[in-house]
Design an enzyme around this catalytic site. Structure first.
Site, PDB file in Angstrom:
ATOM      1  N   ARG A   1       0.840  -1.202   0.000  1.00 15.47           N
ATOM      2  CA  ARG A   1       0.000   0.000   0.000  1.00 15.47           C
ATOM      3  C   ARG A   1       0.878   1.256   0.000  1.00 15.47           C
ATOM      4  O   ARG A   1       0.568   2.228  -0.686  1.00 15.47           O
ATOM      5  CB  ARG A   1      -0.939   0.006   1.211  1.00 15.47           C
ATOM      6  CG  ARG A   1      -2.039  -1.034   1.134  1.00 15.47           C
ATOM      7  CD  ARG A   1      -3.000  -0.927   2.310  1.00 15.47           C
ATOM      8  NE  ARG A   1      -3.810   0.281   2.229  1.00 15.47           N
ATOM      9  CZ  ARG A   1      -4.569   0.743   3.223  1.00 15.47           C
ATOM     10  NH1 ARG A   1      -4.586   0.106   4.392  1.00 15.47           N
ATOM     11  NH2 ARG A   1      -5.284   1.836   3.074  1.00 15.47           N
TER      12      ARG A   1
ATOM     13  N   CYS B   1      -1.185   5.737   9.291  1.00 13.73           N
ATOM     14  CA  CYS B   1      -1.513   4.449   8.687  1.00 13.73           C
ATOM     15  C   CYS B   1      -2.665   4.692   7.719  1.00 13.73           C
ATOM     16  O   CYS B   1      -2.682   5.684   7.009  1.00 13.73           O
ATOM     17  CB  CYS B   1      -1.859   3.424   9.767  1.00 13.73           C
ATOM     18  SG  CYS B   1      -3.226   3.911  10.849  1.00 13.73           S
TER      19      CYS B   1
END
Length: 275
Positions: free
Chosen positions: A173, A230
């Site tokens: 990611r 995050c």
């Protein structure tokens, strides 16, 4: 302040005159509502905590998926959990400590004495300790919370952060190879990849302080300003807890994280390099 407590230590404290309050945050991206899992088995007397409605607040996409609750709202839910002034708290979940870490961070932010049960419910069950079923029914508490005890940054500060900005998401990611949740793939310019999973053992318990410290030294961080983000500010709290375990204190949380950043049309970097 100690970050962790073992299942054996918790069992001993629960047998004492002033046992800690146990808050159970069953949550995952795949199953955000963990109430059914909690009711199927939990530490006796534990209180179920809903991460989606109690550890975050509804907001616009440009605020991220899990905006922090206000001081007033968090005090309201803490009282609903039965917390009173002077209570010690243990937070736990189904074993990863991701949901528990979000509760840990918020309670620390509010000035509460709180620890994470390392390994969660599986660690408790491994010792053949008692497990209860059914819903939690706490008494109303009267705690008065503080606020602002943990450092926080916003998107503008993340864009110009003077130290090391850590991206706690999975490497794919970060690199922008996949993005299963948020509208844009990639990472914040200048951020360094540091997946949260690197702080834990396969069973979900935290690695030793020495192993965590070595891990961050290999990433390139040993001291100085540091902030963590995050996807939505949940697993970043786990990273901050791990850093404290290793003696790396003072890490700031970017609560909006990638879910906020990617919804605001800000600059994005793809690939393995920070810039």
């Amino acid at each position: 302040m100690t970050v962790l407590i073992t299942a054996a230590e918790l069992a001993e404290e629960r047998a004492g005159a002033h046992p800690p309050v146990v808050l159970d945050v069953r949550w995952s991206l795949a199953q955000p509502d963990g109430r059914a899992e909690f009711e199927a088995g939990h530490i006796p007397g534990a209180v179920y905590v809903d991460l989606e409605t109690e550890l975050s607040t509804p907001g616009e996409p440009t605020e991220g998926r899990h905006p922090l609750p206000t001081h007033e709202r968090f005090q309201e839910v803490a009282r609903a959990w039965g917390l009173n002034d002077g209570d010690r708290v243990v937070v736990m979940d189904g074993g990863t400590s991701f949901g528990a870490a979000r509760a840990w961070w918020l309670l620390r932010h509010a000035g509460v004495d709180v620890r994470i049960l390392d390994g969660g419910l599986p660690a408790w069950e491994d010792l053949a300790l008692p497990v209860a079923e059914g819903p939690s029914e706490p008494w109303e508490g009267g705690i008065t919370l503080g606020w602002g005890h943990m450092p926080v940054i916003d998107a503008d500060q993340a864009a110009e952060f003077p130290g090391m900005l850590l991206d706690a998401r999975a490497g794919e990611r970060y690199r922008g190879e996949v993005e299963p949740i948020d509208p844009v793939a990639g990472h914040i310019p200048g951020a360094v990849s540091a997946p949260t999973t690197g702080n834990a053992e396969p069973d979900g318990t935290f690695r030793t302080p020495e192993a965590i410290a070595t891990r961050f030294a290999e990433i390139g961080y040993e001291s100085g300003p540091v902030a963590v983000y995050c996807g939505s500010g949940v697993t970043a709290a786990h990273q901050i807890a791990a850093m404290e375990i290793a003696g790396l204190t003072g890490a700031a949380l970017y609560p909006g994280s990638w879910s906020e950043w990617s919804n605001q049309g800000r600059d994005v970097v793809r690939g393995p390099d920070p810039r």
